[in-house]
Write an enzyme that holds these catalytic residues in place. Sequence first.
Site, mmCIF file in Angstrom:
data_model
loop_
_atom_site.group_PDB
_atom_site.id
_atom_site.type_symbol
_atom_site.label_atom_id
_atom_site.label_comp_id
_atom_site.label_asym_id
_atom_site.label_seq_id
_atom_site.Cartn_x
_atom_site.Cartn_y
_atom_site.Cartn_z
ATOM 1 N N SER A 199 24.398 26.685 -0.661
ATOM 2 C CA SER A 199 24.228 25.346 -1.217
ATOM 3 C C SER A 199 23.715 25.442 -2.648
ATOM 4 O O SER A 199 22.635 25.985 -2.899
ATOM 5 C CB SER A 199 23.231 24.549 -0.368
ATOM 6 O OG SER A 199 22.859 23.386 -1.090
ATOM 7 N N HIS A 217 28.731 25.080 -1.139
ATOM 8 C CA HIS A 217 28.337 23.818 -0.510
ATOM 9 C C HIS A 217 27.709 22.917 -1.573
ATOM 10 O O HIS A 217 26.750 23.309 -2.247
ATOM 11 C CB HIS A 217 27.336 24.131 0.604
ATOM 12 C CG HIS A 217 26.900 22.961 1.414
ATOM 13 N ND1 HIS A 217 27.625 22.457 2.483
ATOM 14 C CD2 HIS A 217 25.784 22.198 1.334
ATOM 15 C CE1 HIS A 217 26.965 21.440 3.021
ATOM 16 N NE2 HIS A 217 25.851 21.254 2.339
ATOM 17 N N ASP A 261 25.901 19.429 -2.290
ATOM 18 C CA ASP A 261 25.164 18.333 -1.664
ATOM 19 C C ASP A 261 25.114 17.121 -2.586
ATOM 20 O O ASP A 261 24.445 17.132 -3.617
ATOM 21 C CB ASP A 261 23.733 18.783 -1.351
ATOM 22 C CG ASP A 261 23.683 19.746 -0.179
ATOM 23 O OD1 ASP A 261 24.208 19.389 0.892
ATOM 24 O OD2 ASP A 261 23.128 20.850 -0.341
ATOM 25 N N MET A 283 23.859 13.431 -2.990
ATOM 26 C CA MET A 283 22.876 12.482 -2.437
ATOM 27 C C MET A 283 22.763 11.284 -3.370
ATOM 28 O O MET A 283 22.737 11.452 -4.594
ATOM 29 C CB MET A 283 21.506 13.160 -2.315
ATOM 30 C CG MET A 283 21.521 14.456 -1.515
ATOM 31 S SD MET A 283 19.846 15.039 -1.205
ATOM 32 C CE MET A 283 20.165 16.698 -0.611
ATOM 33 N N HIS A 303 29.283 17.924 0.811
ATOM 34 C CA HIS A 303 28.491 17.267 1.858
ATOM 35 C C HIS A 303 27.950 15.959 1.287
ATOM 36 O O HIS A 303 27.015 15.966 0.493
ATOM 37 C CB HIS A 303 27.359 18.225 2.283
ATOM 38 C CG HIS A 303 26.429 17.640 3.301
ATOM 39 N ND1 HIS A 303 25.215 18.226 3.607
ATOM 40 C CD2 HIS A 303 26.527 16.546 4.103
ATOM 41 C CE1 HIS A 303 24.604 17.499 4.545
ATOM 42 N NE2 HIS A 303 25.370 16.481 4.849
ATOM 43 N N MET A 363 25.915 12.885 1.387
ATOM 44 C CA MET A 363 24.805 12.165 2.012
ATOM 45 C C MET A 363 24.690 10.837 1.268
ATOM 46 O O MET A 363 23.778 10.624 0.455
ATOM 47 C CB MET A 363 23.519 13.005 1.917
ATOM 48 C CG MET A 363 23.516 14.150 2.917
ATOM 49 S SD MET A 363 22.368 15.455 2.474
ATOM 50 C CE MET A 363 23.411 16.409 1.384
ATOM 51 N N MET A 402 23.233 18.991 11.322
ATOM 52 C CA MET A 402 22.037 19.214 10.516
ATOM 53 C C MET A 402 20.983 19.920 11.373
ATOM 54 O O MET A 402 20.741 19.520 12.515
ATOM 55 C CB MET A 402 21.447 17.885 10.016
ATOM 56 C CG MET A 402 22.289 17.099 9.026
ATOM 57 S SD MET A 402 22.766 17.963 7.518
ATOM 58 C CE MET A 402 21.188 18.445 6.832
ATOM 59 N N GLY A 426 18.414 15.488 3.308
ATOM 60 C CA GLY A 426 17.801 14.885 2.131
ATOM 61 C C GLY A 426 17.159 15.845 1.150
ATOM 62 O O GLY A 426 17.136 15.566 -0.037
ATOM 63 N N GLY A 451 15.052 23.431 1.315
ATOM 64 C CA GLY A 451 13.795 24.136 1.499
ATOM 65 C C GLY A 451 12.964 23.702 2.695
ATOM 66 O O GLY A 451 11.786 24.022 2.780
ATOM 67 N N ASP A 460 23.425 23.311 8.863
ATOM 68 C CA ASP A 460 22.903 23.089 7.514
ATOM 69 C C ASP A 460 21.424 22.745 7.587
ATOM 70 O O ASP A 460 21.041 21.749 8.208
ATOM 71 C CB ASP A 460 23.693 21.939 6.872
ATOM 72 C CG ASP A 460 23.311 21.705 5.415
ATOM 73 O OD1 ASP A 460 22.502 22.483 4.862
ATOM 74 O OD2 ASP A 460 23.840 20.732 4.835
ATOM 75 N N GLY A 461 20.605 23.588 6.946
ATOM 76 C CA GLY A 461 19.170 23.319 6.868
ATOM 77 C C GLY A 461 18.344 24.466 7.409
ATOM 78 O O GLY A 461 18.389 24.767 8.608
ATOM 79 N N GLY A 462 17.647 25.139 6.517
ATOM 80 C CA GLY A 462 16.742 26.212 6.938
ATOM 81 C C GLY A 462 17.446 27.457 7.445
ATOM 82 O O GLY A 462 16.840 28.267 8.147
ATOM 83 N N GLY A 506 20.859 27.389 1.310
ATOM 84 C CA GLY A 506 20.481 27.117 -0.077
ATOM 85 C C GLY A 506 19.422 28.076 -0.558
ATOM 86 O O GLY A 506 19.685 29.036 -1.270
#
Length: 224
Positions: free
Chosen positions: A10, A34, A36, A38, A67, A69, A138, A143, A146, A176-178, A198
Site C-alpha cells: 500500500s 495498492h 488507498d 479516502m 481501494h 474508501m 478488512m 481509514g 499502521g 488489508d490491515g496490519g 503498507g
Amino acid sequence: MTPPPIIAPSILASDFSRLAEEVRRIEGAADWAHVDVMDNHFVPNLTIGLPVVQSLRKATVIPFDVHLMITDPERWAPGYAEAGAYNVTFHAEASEDPVALAKTLRAAGAKAGLAIDRDTPVEPYLELLPYFDTVLIMTIKAGFGGQSFMPELLGKVRDVRRRVQVGDLDVRIEVDGGIAADTIEQAAEAGADAFVAGTAVYGAADPAEAVRKLRALAANRMGT
Ligand code: DX5
Ligand code: ZN
C-alpha cells in the site's frame, strides 16, 4: 491448484512527495500497487484521488489495485477503471447496488472488487461473489494505515474461502490491515491469497526485500 500469492504494497505508507519513485521501488517484486483512496466522508481520513492515480499510472508498469474508501462509488469508481486501474474495489457499505457497479467496472476494462469493513458481516454478500474478481476483507477498521491486525476478522476470510471452493469461483480473497511477517501466515492459513501491506513494506529499509519475504511466508502456508 492454488494460484501463487499476490502481494500488494500500500502506497499509503510511502512518501507522498515522491510517489512515482516509491512505486518503482517495488516494481519487479510486488504484483500490484495498492492505492488507498479516502474521501473524508466514508472514512475520516483524506488521501489521494483520480488526478493522482491518472498521473501515477503513466509513471509505472505495475498494476494498480485501487481501494476506494469513499461514499457514492457509483459516481467515482468507473473513472479509476478508465484511468487504467487493474482492479477497482469499492466498499459494500457504500454501494446501493454492488452487482450493477461490478458490471460497470468490468465493462470499463477493470477487475471488480468488493470490500467488507471491520463491522460488516460477510454472509449477506456471499451470494454476490460470482460477480466479483476480488473480495477484500478488512483486518482492521478502514481509514488509517499502521493499525494492529485483528485475527478475529479472519472468520470472514474462512467463510469466503468456503464459498469460493463450493462454487469453484475465480475470486481472489484479499486481506488489508496490519499484514506483516508476523501476521501474514495466519491470513494465508484462513484462505487469503492476496495480501495488502503498507507499513510492513514501506517501513522496511528495503521494500522489495520485504515483499519477497512476505511472499515466501504466504506461499509456504498456502501450499504453493
Ligand atoms: C487502511 C488501508 C490499508 C492500509 C494498510 O484503511 O485500507 O490499505 O494502507 O496499512 P498497514 O499495512 O500499515 O496496516
Ligand atoms: Zn487498503
